[in-house]
Motif scaffolding. Structure first.
Motif, mmCIF file in Angstrom:
data_model
loop_
_atom_site.group_PDB
_atom_site.id
_atom_site.type_symbol
_atom_site.label_atom_id
_atom_site.label_comp_id
_atom_site.label_asym_id
_atom_site.label_seq_id
_atom_site.Cartn_x
_atom_site.Cartn_y
_atom_site.Cartn_z
ATOM 1 N N PHE A 31 9.887 2.849 10.842
ATOM 2 C CA PHE A 31 10.160 1.447 10.258
ATOM 3 C C PHE A 31 9.717 0.709 8.946
ATOM 4 O O PHE A 31 10.381 0.515 8.348
ATOM 5 N N LEU A 32 8.322 1.275 9.028
ATOM 6 C CA LEU A 32 7.757 0.798 7.733
ATOM 7 C C LEU A 32 8.228 1.472 6.557
ATOM 8 O O LEU A 32 8.577 0.921 5.536
ATOM 9 N N LEU A 33 8.341 2.900 6.641
ATOM 10 C CA LEU A 33 9.009 3.552 5.477
ATOM 11 C C LEU A 33 10.677 3.271 5.151
ATOM 12 O O LEU A 33 10.674 2.940 3.879
ATOM 13 N N CYS A 34 11.152 3.051 6.095
ATOM 14 C CA CYS A 34 12.796 2.708 5.717
ATOM 15 C C CYS A 34 12.781 1.052 5.084
ATOM 16 O O CYS A 34 13.374 1.155 4.200
ATOM 17 N N TRP A 35 12.139 0.143 5.671
ATOM 18 C CA TRP A 35 11.827 -1.085 5.162
ATOM 19 C C TRP A 35 11.470 -1.201 3.792
ATOM 20 O O TRP A 35 11.750 -2.205 3.102
ATOM 21 N N ILE A 36 10.270 -0.478 3.625
ATOM 22 C CA ILE A 36 9.506 -0.398 2.285
ATOM 23 C C ILE A 36 10.590 0.044 1.240
ATOM 24 O O ILE A 36 10.756 -0.319 0.325
ATOM 25 N N THR A 81 9.169 -12.137 -4.471
ATOM 26 C CA THR A 81 9.158 -11.401 -2.998
ATOM 27 C C THR A 81 8.094 -12.067 -2.010
ATOM 28 O O THR A 81 8.062 -12.391 -0.965
ATOM 29 N N PHE A 82 6.883 -11.567 -2.817
ATOM 30 C CA PHE A 82 5.480 -11.876 -2.070
ATOM 31 C C PHE A 82 5.402 -13.234 -1.728
ATOM 32 O O PHE A 82 4.878 -13.646 -0.558
ATOM 33 N N CYS A 83 5.655 -14.190 -2.714
ATOM 34 C CA CYS A 83 5.468 -15.697 -2.490
ATOM 35 C C CYS A 83 6.170 -16.029 -1.249
ATOM 36 O O CYS A 83 5.932 -16.845 -0.317
ATOM 37 N N LEU A 84 7.691 -15.735 -1.293
ATOM 38 C CA LEU A 84 8.514 -16.272 -0.266
ATOM 39 C C LEU A 84 8.448 -15.496 0.922
ATOM 40 O O LEU A 84 8.405 -16.136 2.257
ATOM 41 N N ALA A 85 7.992 -14.403 1.198
ATOM 42 C CA ALA A 85 7.854 -13.476 2.271
ATOM 43 C C ALA A 85 6.678 -13.925 3.115
ATOM 44 O O ALA A 85 6.528 -13.577 4.249
ATOM 45 N N SER A 86 5.769 -14.651 2.238
ATOM 46 C CA SER A 86 4.443 -14.851 2.987
ATOM 47 C C SER A 86 4.716 -16.342 4.093
ATOM 48 O O SER A 86 3.613 -16.581 4.642
ATOM 49 N N ILE A 87 5.732 -16.787 4.005
ATOM 50 C CA ILE A 87 5.947 -17.896 4.743
ATOM 51 C C ILE A 87 5.843 -17.278 6.327
ATOM 52 O O ILE A 87 6.448 -16.243 6.407
ATOM 53 N N ARG A 88 5.048 -17.800 7.221
ATOM 54 C CA ARG A 88 4.586 -17.042 8.193
ATOM 55 C C ARG A 88 5.777 -16.890 9.348
ATOM 56 O O ARG A 88 5.860 -15.848 10.253
ATOM 57 N N THR A 89 6.678 -18.060 9.719
ATOM 58 C CA THR A 89 7.445 -17.955 10.983
ATOM 59 C C THR A 89 8.702 -17.679 10.076
ATOM 60 O O THR A 89 9.096 -18.346 9.424
ATOM 61 N N LEU A 90 9.803 -17.285 11.413
ATOM 62 C CA LEU A 90 11.078 -17.279 10.749
ATOM 63 C C LEU A 90 11.807 -18.320 10.655
ATOM 64 O O LEU A 90 12.726 -18.765 10.010
ATOM 65 N N ASN A 91 11.315 -19.589 11.612
ATOM 66 C CA ASN A 91 12.046 -20.720 11.643
ATOM 67 C C ASN A 91 11.800 -21.403 10.278
ATOM 68 O O ASN A 91 12.834 -22.232 9.793
ATOM 69 N N ILE A 125 13.498 -8.503 4.059
ATOM 70 C CA ILE A 125 13.295 -7.038 4.253
ATOM 71 C C ILE A 125 11.617 -6.657 4.381
ATOM 72 O O ILE A 125 11.173 -5.684 4.951
ATOM 73 N N THR A 126 10.986 -7.566 3.331
ATOM 74 C CA THR A 126 9.682 -7.299 3.250
ATOM 75 C C THR A 126 9.045 -8.268 4.391
ATOM 76 O O THR A 126 7.981 -7.632 4.944
ATOM 77 N N HIS A 127 9.529 -9.254 4.797
ATOM 78 C CA HIS A 127 8.718 -10.013 5.894
ATOM 79 C C HIS A 127 8.617 -9.195 6.998
ATOM 80 O O HIS A 127 7.597 -9.271 7.764
ATOM 81 N N PHE A 128 9.732 -8.400 7.624
ATOM 82 C CA PHE A 128 9.745 -7.908 8.942
ATOM 83 C C PHE A 128 8.590 -6.881 8.920
ATOM 84 O O PHE A 128 8.095 -6.903 10.035
ATOM 85 N N PRO A 129 8.481 -5.994 7.933
ATOM 86 C CA PRO A 129 7.603 -4.885 8.089
ATOM 87 C C PRO A 129 6.135 -5.552 8.119
ATOM 88 O O PRO A 129 5.048 -5.123 8.684
ATOM 89 N N ALA A 130 6.047 -6.578 7.179
ATOM 90 C CA ALA A 130 4.714 -7.062 7.186
ATOM 91 C C ALA A 130 4.386 -7.845 8.350
ATOM 92 O O ALA A 130 3.135 -7.654 8.788
ATOM 93 N N LYS A 131 5.291 -8.223 9.092
ATOM 94 C CA LYS A 131 4.948 -9.224 10.357
ATOM 95 C C LYS A 131 4.526 -7.953 11.368
ATOM 96 O O LYS A 131 3.536 -8.304 12.291
ATOM 97 N N SER A 153 0.407 -5.758 0.828
ATOM 98 C CA SER A 153 0.508 -4.219 0.989
ATOM 99 C C SER A 153 2.024 -3.715 0.812
ATOM 100 O O SER A 153 2.417 -2.956 0.007
ATOM 101 N N ILE A 154 2.914 -4.550 1.845
ATOM 102 C CA ILE A 154 4.415 -3.862 1.660
ATOM 103 C C ILE A 154 4.921 -4.225 0.409
ATOM 104 O O ILE A 154 5.805 -3.411 -0.042
ATOM 105 N N THR A 155 4.679 -5.426 -0.018
ATOM 106 C CA THR A 155 5.347 -5.690 -1.511
ATOM 107 C C THR A 155 4.985 -4.707 -2.693
ATOM 108 O O THR A 155 5.838 -4.260 -3.196
#
Length: 479
Positions: free
Chosen positions: A141-146, A181-191, A336-342, A372-374
């Motif tokens: 999962f991590l490799l693919c989404w990275i 990507t880092f700034c926006l993927a850092s939003i913690r919840t999907l909602n 795609i960055t948020h999911f492996p980071a979560k 790290s993921i980014t």
């Protein structure tokens, strides 16, 4: 040391704790004062207003997030897939893959409801196979989404190059994409990412609709001969070499390849039992969009269709379409960055109070996971000379491994015990046979797709020699 909820689930195999997942219990505050309502989740633990609410996404928003996770520039490879397979086999293959992935997604919901402590496909692997199942699927999962996240950063740089007419070095655009990507993927919840999903989905749909109209009214596609009489040379049937055919089918699978992320989506839904409505919404929009774009664009462009197809309507429309699609491309990369980071974040803090607390440990772990993921996605995308080929290879190797075999295995894990009581019924036998088929199908696609991807890497590397690390060249010229 007490067993974790997941370990307890593996031992007991009981679905009763689903009631706990959505339940509320009052805090231990003074009996004469206001009482805090605490929701206990089998994955995240105690949730209240003092921390992030990881169980707050409605079914419509879940559907939009699912659509945006899968709907990116991959839709623009569909006309090229039809060119390889032929229009009729292409449509049949797409509908078949849509049906198989829909069944696999339903298994995600069924498995999550029976095993609320499951957060990702790696947890499902642990219940079914044990520690090795967890670790293999976790790394996959991590490799693919990275790699896919890195591909999204490159796609964002292509869009910026196309819109700005190569306004600066492509490496700079890729770095800008990574920072955003880092700034926006850092939003913690999907909602709280819902507005991004809405904007991104609308962006890609408008861009593809604009392209579809443009190729229908133009005299000829941009890649066609500029003089003389020209007619679209689309093919209803084609007979491609095996490696080209399997690569085309792999592109279709990739277009529906967000199945492993659905564990994370359903984990943050207010009511997981509404997941089927979200899934029906998602698959309907995806399938209809893919069919319309694939059929119309290929009908009017034939073998001169660009891949991705945004370049098929000429230089001006390429700029317009990339400008419209740019927010959608960026949002896809963010999700795609948020999911492996979560997934990494939950694994590091699971079972501790820091998972749902607004404290320093929580924020440092969360931001560190996203960073790290980014960073890894950015470095791989910028530094690897055959990055595009590697994305195809990783996708062929890991997307079927995470999207098909585990889902067939999940049905067997939960239903094999009923073989004596229900084994004589047609429904049980059909479901059993279908589950085995999905496992065999996924294995075949994984092996054959990997072979096709490796052969394509060898051919493309001989032709181009790869790309330079941190190249400044205009990467939008070839699309």
């Amino acid at each position: 040391m007490s067993a974790t909820p997941l370990e307890a689930d593996k031992k007991s195999h009981l679905p009763d704790d689903f009631e706990v997942q959505g339940g509320y219990s009052p805090s231990d505050g003074p009996s004469d004062g206001p009482q805090r309502q605490i929701q206990h989740d089998a994955v995240f633990g105690d949730l209240d207003e003092a921390g992030p609410n990881y169980r707050s996404v409605g079914w419509v928003m879940s559907g939009i997030i699912m659509i945006k996770t899968m709907l990116g520039l991959g839709v623009l490879s569909i006309p090229a897939v039809f060119d390889t397979l032929g229009m009729i086999p292409g449509v049949i293959c797409m509908l078949a893959i849509s049906a198989v992935t829909t069944w696999c997604a339903i298994q995600v919901q069924d498995f999550k409801i029976l095993h609320p402590s499951v957060y990702g496909v790696d947890d499902a692997g642990f219940l079914m196979v044990g520690r090795w199942g967890r670790e293999i699927l976790y790394v996959a999962f991590l490799l693919c989404w990275i790699f896919v996240g890195g591909s999204g950063m490159v796609s964002t740089s292509i869009a910026l190059n196309a819109v700005s007419e190569h306004g600066t070095c492509s490496a700079v655009f890729t770095a800008i994409a990574a920072i955003l990507t880092f700034c926006l993927a850092s939003i913690r919840t999907l909602n709280k990412m819902s507005w991004l999903a809405w904007v991104g989905t609308a962006s890609v749909l408008i861009a593809t609709l604009t392209l579809t109209v443009a190729v229908g009214v133009q005299d000829r596609p941009a890649a066609a001969p500029h003089t003389g009489e020209w007619k679209p040379d689309f093919k209803l049937f084609n007979n491609p070499p095996f490696h080209q055919g399997i690569s085309a089918i792999g592109s279709l699978i990739f277009a529906f390849g967000g199945i492993p992320a659905l564990f994370s989506v359903i984990a943050e839904m207010k009511e997981p039992r509404d997941f089927r409505k979200s899934l029906a919404f998602c698959q309907t929009v995806l399938t209809v969009t893919y069919l319309i774009v694939g059929i119309v664009v290929y009908r009017y462009c034939g073998s001169f269709v660009s891949n991705p197809a945004l370049g098929s309507a000429g230089v001006l429309m390429k700029k317009v379409c990339y400008g419209l699609a740019l927010p959608g491309v960026l949002v896809s990369t963010v999700l795609i960055t948020h999911f492996p980071a979560k997934l990494l974040f939950v694994r590091l803090l699971r079972g501790s109070r820091h998972l749902t607390s607004n404290n320093a440990v929580h924020w440092a772990t969360w931001l560190g996971s996203v960073a790290s993921i980014t960073i890894v996605s950015y470095i791989i995308a910028s530094a690897v000379p055959i990055f595009g080929g590697l994305v195809s290879l990783i996708g062929a190797l890991f997307v079927p491994l995470m999207s098909y075999q585990p889902m067939g295995g999940m049905w067997l894990y939960d239903n094999w015990k009923y073989r004596t009581s229900r084994g004589k019924t047609f429904k049980w036998r059909w479901d059993f046979g279908w589950s085995v088929f999905v496992i065999v199908f996924g294995t075949f696609i994984m092996v054959a797709g990997t072979y096709g991807a490796i052969k394509d890497i060898i051919i493309s590397y001989k032709e181009s020699g790869g790309t330079l690390a941190w190249s400044c060249a205009d990467n939008s010229n070839s699309v």
